[in-house]
Design a protein around this motif. Structure first.
Motif, mmCIF file in Angstrom:
data_model
loop_
_atom_site.group_PDB
_atom_site.id
_atom_site.type_symbol
_atom_site.label_atom_id
_atom_site.label_comp_id
_atom_site.label_asym_id
_atom_site.label_seq_id
_atom_site.Cartn_x
_atom_site.Cartn_y
_atom_site.Cartn_z
ATOM 1 N N ARG A 1 -0.395 -1.017 7.159
ATOM 2 C CA ARG A 1 -1.469 -1.185 6.189
ATOM 3 C C ARG A 1 -0.883 -1.821 4.935
ATOM 4 N N PRO A 2 -1.737 -2.374 4.100
ATOM 5 C CA PRO A 2 -1.208 -3.010 2.884
ATOM 6 C C PRO A 2 -0.592 -1.965 1.964
ATOM 7 N N GLY A 3 0.495 -2.330 1.359
ATOM 8 C CA GLY A 3 1.140 -1.437 0.412
ATOM 9 C C GLY A 3 1.708 -2.243 -0.743
ATOM 10 N N ILE A 4 2.103 -1.535 -1.781
ATOM 11 C CA ILE A 4 2.739 -2.187 -2.929
ATOM 12 C C ILE A 4 4.116 -1.566 -3.105
ATOM 13 N N VAL A 5 5.130 -2.417 -3.097
ATOM 14 C CA VAL A 5 6.495 -1.947 -3.323
ATOM 15 C C VAL A 5 6.862 -2.197 -4.775
#
Lengths: 463, 167
Positions: free
Chosen positions: A113-117
């Protein structure tokens, strides 16, 4: 002469004639049981150790030491692609302030799923940001978030309940925004807006560390009332300011509207161009609710303008016909003024570079994200993105950060930390996913069951 | 007592003498021979259901290998003194046998095992190699060295004219 065989036979006659054979069988049985117990213990311990390594590798958060003395922010000289199974802030804790953040795929049990690092400016550590209520769906892009100039806050769009339920697969309704602290994960601001079927986010940026600017429109229900084909969008866009000390967002002055390209300079100012026939610059100072109109640039741009720290210059990439300025597309700098803002091309070889202006290191140097690797292309011909520091008068280029290919090219940076001291970055860990751990555990379990079955089978065979 | 245990007990009662004789030749020491046979029989218990009916080859192989392993574990004993603090003279006073016992004690455990398996147990070179888990070439070279050493120590020819039985 004697024959050796006979001599050996005769010598063997001196051997004892009997042994103490009492209990030999049971001693053998006890030894066998002890060996099998030992083997089982060793096998079990091995399985447990493997499972612990697997699970531990996935669960255990790393706790790196601050890179710089006294924990001051630093800028890594290299950004690596983030592994899908990096720990998240819910489990490993927050690690801000962040020097940069970007959207990337995050591993899940069933699907990614989309994530933000986010990359810590203090420890250099990579972690996924667990943002409560974050909306990611058809009307909001993965990259629709905003990292504050000092890296201490992240703003993002949130999902909620609209007045009208939308019956579409994977539909996520955007209804508001939230701001969390990257230092401790506290929610610093959150707000929901009245909406019939959801918001269409347009832009989100920080004027300074305290002031968030965002813009959205309302999705509309088409005339045929089929919610499966939502129209986008209302003609009226809301451009709002949220001071983190205020309880709610406020609309910006009427002049600040209808632009997709608002950008803050991290020092309390916002720049945009009106677009269309009126291409004048607008500078807003949301804190004082003032909007200044300036003359249009003498050169057109093809990407948002970035305002210098002192607010007197704007930089972008040229948007004119290809080739007429000798390459594609060079950085241009406009001296902001009334009437017209004279713009000039930054000197340099631009033919093999392509990118956009990210911001300013100072009033003389722009931060240019070269997506083609520019003059520093690798020997093997690959061209990882890199952040370059370019002097606006001489065109002198300095490589600042190298971005691993296919990875964080679209990173958002904490613009106020661009001039932080560089440090040699190390690659983040690439932990195993839970599927690998589960597979290891399952293999170990199957092995253990097989071992037990073998022991039982052999016992039955002897019985 | 189950059938396997009964079979094991009967076998030990019937064949322990033969096992002790081989063990004695391998170790050169009565007490070591007893310990060796006991250890091998105890270790054979888990395998007994598989080897019952003809356990002899397994046990002879185990005796030779176990003796070499034990020697490796306590090599100091071999170094400190000849195996056999046995009487220097045989009960029947046969000098050749005393010489042979001392000469066997001077061989390495592997050489001694090869001599015993080839000339006492009458195994072929191939069977000896299989019993010890080594190659036939190694058996040949060790055998040659062992025989030379025996001749030198005993001081007279050692008759090996009679060929061992071929299995």
């Amino acid at each position: 002469m004697t024959m050796l065989h006979e001599d050996l036979t005769a010598l063997a006659e001196r051997a004892p004639t009997s042994i103490n054979d009492a209990d030999l069988w049971h001693r053998g049985r006890r030894r066998m049981i002890a060996q099998r117990v030992g083997a089982t213990v060793v096998a079990t311990a091995t399985v447990l150790v493997l499972a612990l390594i697997g699970v531990g590798g996935f669960l255990a958060p790393s706790t790196p030491e601050p890179i710089a003395p006294r924990g001051e922010p630093v800028m890594p000289d290299h950004f690596h692609n983030a592994g899908k199974w990096l720990p998240g802030t819910d489990r490993a804790g927050w690690h801000g302030p962040l020097i940069a953040a970007w959207s990337t795929s995050r591993g899940g049990w069933l699907r990614s799923r989309p994530g933000i690092v986010g990359v810590s400016a203090v420890t250099g550590e990579y972690r996924f940001l667990d943002l409560p209520g974050r909306a990611v769906g058809p009307t909001v892009r993965d990259a629709d978030f905003a990292l504050s100039p000092e890296g201490g806050r992240v703003a993002y769009w949130t999902s909620g309940e609209p007045r009208v339920y939308v019956d579409e697969p994977d539909w996520v309704t955007v209804t508001g925004y939230a701001v969390v602290s990257t230092l401790d994960g506290r929610t610093l601001a959150t707000e929901e807006f009245e909406t019939e079927v959801g918001l269409a986010p347009e832009a989100m940026t920080w004027a300074d560390e305290q002031t968030l600017i965002f813009e959205f429109a309302q999705l509309v229900i088409p005339d045929d009332d089929r919610l499966g084909r939502l129209g986008c969008c209302s003609t009226d866009r809301e451009v709002m300011r949220r001071d983190l000390d205020s309880p709610v967002a406020q609309a910006l002055p009427a002049g600040v509207s209808n632009s997709f390209w608002h950008r803050g300079n991290g020092r309390g100012q916002l720049i945009w161009t009106q677009g269309g026939a009126d291409d004048s610059f607008r500078i807003a100072e949301p804190i004082t609710d003032t909007v200044t109109s300036l003359g249009p640039s003498s050169l057109s741009s093809n990407s948002p303008w970035a305002l210098s720290p002192n607010g007197t210059r704007a930089a972008s990439t040229w948007g004119g016909p290809r080739g007429s300025l000798g390459g594609i597309p060079p950085v241009i700098v406009a001296e902001l003024g009334e009437g017209e803002s004279p713009a000039r091309r930054v000197p340099g070889q631009w033919g093999d570079r392509y990118g956009h202006v990210l911001g300013w290191f100072d009033d003389e140097h722009v931060a240019f994200m070269d997506l083609w690797g520019g003059p520093f292309r690798d020997n093997d011909g690959s061209s990882p993105s890199e952040l370059q520091r370019i002097h606006i008068d001489t065109g002198e280029v300095t490589r600042v950060i190298r971005m691993e290919q296919g990875g964080p090219g679209a990173a958002q940076f904490a613009l106020g930390l661009l001039d932080a001291p560089l440090h040699e970055a190390t690659a983040p860990p690439r932990p195993w996913g839970p599927r690998v751990s589960a597979t290891l555990g399952a293999v170990g379990l199957v092995g253990l069951i097989g071992l037990l079955w073998l022991v039982r089978w052999r016992r039955r065979g002897r019985g | 007592m189950d059938a396997a245990e009964q079979d094991f007990t009967e076998y030990v009662a019937a064949r322990q003498g033969a096992l002790l004789r081989t063990a004695y030749l391998l170790t050169g020491h009565a007490q070591d021979a007893e310990d060796l046979v006991q250890a091998v029989l105890i270790k054979a218990v888990p395998h007994w259901p598989r080897i019952t009916g003809n356990p002899e080859p397994y046990l002879k192989k185990a005796l030779a290998r176990e003796n070499i392993s034990r020697w490796r574990r306590r090599r100091w004993r071999e170094v400190l003194g000849p195996p056999g603090q046995e009487p220097s003279q045989a009960p029947d006073g046969t000098d050749d046998r005393i010489d042979l016992a001392a000469a066997l004690g001077a061989l390495s455990p592997r050489q001694r095992a090869i001599v015993v398996l080839r000339h006492y147990e009458d195994l072929t070179e191939r069977a000896t190699a299989e019993a010890l888990g080594i190659s036939i070439g190694t058996v040949k070279s060790h055998h040659r060295d062992a025989m030379a050493k025996l001749r030198r120590l005993i001081g007279k020819p050692v008759d090996v004219d009679r060929p061992p039985l071929v299995h």
